[in-house]
Structure formats: structure tokens, C-alpha cells
Motif scaffolding. Structure first.
Motif, PDB file in Angstrom:
ATOM      1  N   THR A   1       2.961  -1.191   4.114  1.00 40.09           N
ATOM      2  CA  THR A   1       2.464   0.231   3.944  1.00 40.09           C
ATOM      3  C   THR A   1       3.623   1.133   3.982  1.00 40.09           C
ATOM      4  O   THR A   1       4.486   1.133   4.802  1.00 40.09           O
ATOM      5  CB  THR A   1       1.360   0.724   4.861  1.00 40.09           C
ATOM      6  N   ILE A   2       3.605   1.963   2.946  1.00 40.64           N
ATOM      7  CA  ILE A   2       4.680   3.150   2.988  1.00 40.64           C
ATOM      8  C   ILE A   2       3.968   4.261   2.845  1.00 40.64           C
ATOM      9  O   ILE A   2       3.188   4.555   1.674  1.00 40.64           O
ATOM     10  CB  ILE A   2       5.571   3.098   1.640  1.00 40.64           C
TER      11      ILE A   2
ATOM     12  N   HIS B   1      15.144  -0.405   4.057  1.00 46.23           N
ATOM     13  CA  HIS B   1      16.279   0.225   3.212  1.00 46.23           C
ATOM     14  C   HIS B   1      15.567   1.117   2.050  1.00 46.23           C
ATOM     15  O   HIS B   1      16.140   1.602   0.959  1.00 46.23           O
ATOM     16  CB  HIS B   1      17.174  -0.465   2.849  1.00 46.23           C
ATOM     17  N   VAL B   2      14.394   1.358   2.017  1.00 46.67           N
ATOM     18  CA  VAL B   2      13.500   1.850   0.793  1.00 46.67           C
ATOM     19  C   VAL B   2      14.243   3.268   0.495  1.00 46.67           C
ATOM     20  O   VAL B   2      14.772   3.454  -0.519  1.00 46.67           O
ATOM     21  CB  VAL B   2      12.251   2.088   0.876  1.00 46.67           C
ATOM     22  N   GLU B   3      14.408   4.177   1.530  1.00 47.17           N
ATOM     23  CA  GLU B   3      15.164   5.587   1.264  1.00 47.17           C
ATOM     24  C   GLU B   3      16.411   5.116   0.800  1.00 47.17           C
ATOM     25  O   GLU B   3      16.871   5.916  -0.129  1.00 47.17           O
ATOM     26  CB  GLU B   3      14.870   6.153   2.446  1.00 47.17           C
ATOM     27  N   ALA B   4      17.108   4.473   1.325  1.00 46.03           N
ATOM     28  CA  ALA B   4      18.544   4.080   1.192  1.00 46.03           C
ATOM     29  C   ALA B   4      18.969   3.676  -0.289  1.00 46.03           C
ATOM     30  O   ALA B   4      19.944   3.682  -0.753  1.00 46.03           O
ATOM     31  CB  ALA B   4      19.159   3.366   2.142  1.00 46.03           C
TER      32      ALA B   4
ATOM     33  N   LEU C   1       0.791  -1.156   0.066  1.00 49.13           N
ATOM     34  CA  LEU C   1      -0.024   0.055  -0.130  1.00 49.13           C
ATOM     35  C   LEU C   1       0.907   1.130   0.004  1.00 49.13           C
ATOM     36  O   LEU C   1       1.863   1.435   0.732  1.00 49.13           O
ATOM     37  CB  LEU C   1      -0.916   0.025   1.349  1.00 49.13           C
ATOM     38  N   LEU C   2       0.687   1.950  -0.993  1.00 58.20           N
ATOM     39  CA  LEU C   2       1.483   3.143  -0.926  1.00 58.20           C
ATOM     40  C   LEU C   2       0.415   4.518  -0.607  1.00 58.20           C
ATOM     41  O   LEU C   2      -0.506   4.893  -1.215  1.00 58.20           O
ATOM     42  CB  LEU C   2       2.077   3.761  -2.330  1.00 58.20           C
TER      43      LEU C   2
ATOM     44  N   ILE D   1       5.775   3.601  10.809  1.00 61.04           N
ATOM     45  CA  ILE D   1       5.439   3.556   9.428  1.00 61.04           C
ATOM     46  C   ILE D   1       6.599   4.045   8.713  1.00 61.04           C
ATOM     47  O   ILE D   1       7.005   5.096   8.743  1.00 61.04           O
ATOM     48  CB  ILE D   1       4.286   4.438   9.339  1.00 61.04           C
ATOM     49  N   ARG D   2       6.969   3.271   7.402  1.00 60.75           N
ATOM     50  CA  ARG D   2       7.901   3.676   6.618  1.00 60.75           C
ATOM     51  C   ARG D   2       7.431   5.112   5.979  1.00 60.75           C
ATOM     52  O   ARG D   2       6.206   4.993   5.514  1.00 60.75           O
ATOM     53  CB  ARG D   2       8.275   2.732   5.586  1.00 60.75           C
TER      54      ARG D   2
END
Ligand SMILES: Nc1ncnc2c1ncn2[C@@H]1O[C@H](COP(=O)(O)OP(=O)(O)O)[C@@H](O)[C@H]1O
Ligand SMILES: O=P(O)(O)OC[C@H]1O[C@H](OP(=O)(O)OP(=O)(O)O)[C@H](O)[C@@H]1O
Length: 246
Positions: A145-146, A238-241, A32-33, A186-187
Motif C-alpha cells: 500500500t502507498i 525508494h519510491v520517493e527517491a 493499493l494506491l 505506511i509509504r
């Protein structure tokens, strides 16, 4: 019927349509975005642009919200393609458990259908404009969820809400006064929408693609047993990285 047309309520609430959406993406996990942020920041506009740009990409499903706001000229001409619903009907549906999530804000009720759960379980990426108060519940009800936290200065929000012209000055000030912080755990990816719309829309679509590619890649590695990429709870961390900025 196109994927977007099939989102019409109540058609999209039927299990068969959800199953149809849930086919053929293999053993990947979906996502889920959640597009969140203050009123007027541009969530619906960015979502509508991305939905047009990514309409042929079967990985994405852009959710329509049900909103207890009568249809307006804005919603008929390029604004959010929400499904207007009478408040009594909304309440009746809410009681039957038809919504995966529902919430009250700005004197209105909003919901997204339960059928999205099987869409995500089938490996697709659902993009939805969501209340920041519902992020924890969303991750429990719908899966990984991001939050994409769209931001712009308050003066810009005011200008945009005035230019949108849907609410009167008092209602706009009430919207601007609403303060909600994002919950911990939450990411979150911040997206600044303080640039011209054509630039913002292109950058936003690119961000959705990068996040999804990073997530699918991690999911594939997960299938292959590369567990070191995941934290103790089995979530990738690590999504942001992974280079989603820019
Ligand atoms: N980057 C941008 N530059 C200029 N105007 C924008 C931009 N993004 C959105 N808008 C405008 O701001 C108004 C509010 O956007 P909207 O998508 O309705 O916000 P939200 O869904 O967050 O309440 C709309 O009239 C929209 O056209
Ligand atoms: O709890 P919050 O995070 O403040 O969010 C409250 C509601 O407002 C936002 O929608 P939006 O700003 O698009 O409202 P609108 O569609 O009524 O303009 C968000 O999608 C929620 O539906």
C-alpha cells in the motif's frame, strides 16, 4: 462490459469478475494506491479525472466506494461515482465479510469490496479513496500500500466544500474539524492540490503512472533476484527517491 461498469455492486463482488480482472499481468505484484486527505481536498475529483485519463491502461482499476449517502445531483453529474446503499443493507453486507475495508466517518458508512484483494493479488493497481484510519488494515488486508496524501490549506478546503454545496455550513465545519494523522509504517507521498484543477489533474495522473512504473520495475527486478532494492521486510523503500515528485 467495460472495466468501470463491472465495478457495479454487487456484480463486482463476484469472484469470476475479480478473476477476470486478475488475468494476464504476469508474476508482478499489485498495489493499493490509497488516496487520502481531509474532506474537500479534492480526492474524488482527482480520482475521477485520472480514471478518465487512464481508462485504457489495464494496469489500473479505480475502485468505487459504497457509501450510505443517497444519490445526489452532485453524484449524478461528475462527482464521485460511488454506490449509494441503505445503512441496513450496508450493515448486513458488512457482517457477511463482503467488504475488504469499511469505516464510519462524517455520519456515514463507507466500504470497498473484498473482490479487490484478488485484483491486487493478480498484479493490478487499485486506486481508492480511503480513510486515513484504515491504512494499516488496508496493507494487511489488500497487500502493498502507498498512501497518496492530498493536501491543501484549511481555508481552501472550506471554500471548496462551500462551493461543492453538498453539506450545510455546520456539517462543513464538522468535516473541517476532523483531524486524523497518518500512521507510521505506511509509504506516503504528499500531493499538493493547491493549484488550478487542470494542472492538479494532469500532475496527479502523472504521479500515478510514475509510482506504478517504479513499482512494476522494482517488482520485475525482484523477480530477477535484485533483492538489494528492498528493505528487510521485502518492501521497496525508494519510491520517493525514484523521482515521483513533480
Ligand atoms: N485543484 C482544485 N481547484 C479547484 N477546485 C477543486 C480542485 N480540486 C477539487 N476541487 C473542487 O473541490 C470540491 C471538493 O472536491 P472533492 O473531490 O469532492 O473532495 P474530497 O473527495 O477530498 O472530499 C469539488 O467541488 C471539486 O470540484
Ligand atoms: O478518516 P478520514 O481520513 O478523515 O476519512 C474519512 C472519510 O472521508 C473521506 O472521504 P471524503 O472526504 O471523500 O468524504 P465524502 O465522500 O463523504 O465527501 C475518506 O475517503 C473517508 O471515506
Amino acid at each position: 462490459m467495460s472495466e468501470r461498469e463491472s465495478l457495479d455492486w454487487p456484480v463486482f463482488a463476484s469472484a469470476s469478475i475479480a478473476d477476470d480482472h486478475a488475468r494476464d499481468l504476469g508474476p508482478r505484484r499489485g498495489l493499493l494506491l490509497a488516496i487520502v486527505g481531509a474532506s474537500g481536498v479534492g480526492k474524488d475529483t482527482l480520482i475521477e479525472h485520472a480514471a478518465r485519463g487512464l481508462r485504457r491502461d489495464a494496469r489500473f482499476l479505480f475502485a468505487r466506494r459504497v457509501v450510505t449517502r443517497p444519490r445526489t445531483p452532485d453524484s449524478d453529474s461528475g462527482g464521485e461515482q460511488y454506490l449509494p446503499m441503505d445503512p441496513d443493507v450496508f450493515e448486513a453486507l458488512r457482517k457477511t465479510g463482503a467488504f475488504a475495508l469499511s469505516w464510519d466517518a462524517h455520519g456515514l458508512r463507507y466500504g470497498i469490496p473484498l473482490a479487490l484483494r484478488s485484483v491486487i493479488a493478480g498484479g493490478r493497481v487499485v486506486v481508492a479513496n480511503l480513510s486515513r484510519t484504515k491504512l494499516i488494515e488496508a496493507s494487511r488486508a489488500l497487500g502493498p500500500t502507498i498512501a497518496i496524501d492530498v493536501t491543501a490549506p484549511k481555508a481552501v478546503l472550506r471554500e471548496r466544500l462551500l462551493a461543492r454545496g453538498r453539506e450545510d455550513a455546520d456539517a462543513i465545519e464538522q468535516r473541517l474539524a476532523r483531524q486524523v494523522s497518518l500512521p507510521a509504517g505506511i509509504r506516503r507521498i504528499e500531493f499538493s492540490n493547491d493549484v488550478p484543477l487542470n494542472m492538479a489533474a494532469a500532475k496527479f495522473a502523472k504521479l500515478l503512472l510514475r509510482v506504478v512504473e517504479a513499482e512494476y520495475e522494482a517488482s520485475d527486478q525482484h523477480q530477477l533476484g535484485a533483492r538489494r532494492l528492498f528493505d528487510a521486510e521485502g518492501e521497496i523503500d525508494h519510491v520517493e527517491a525514484a523521482g515521483v515528485e513533480g
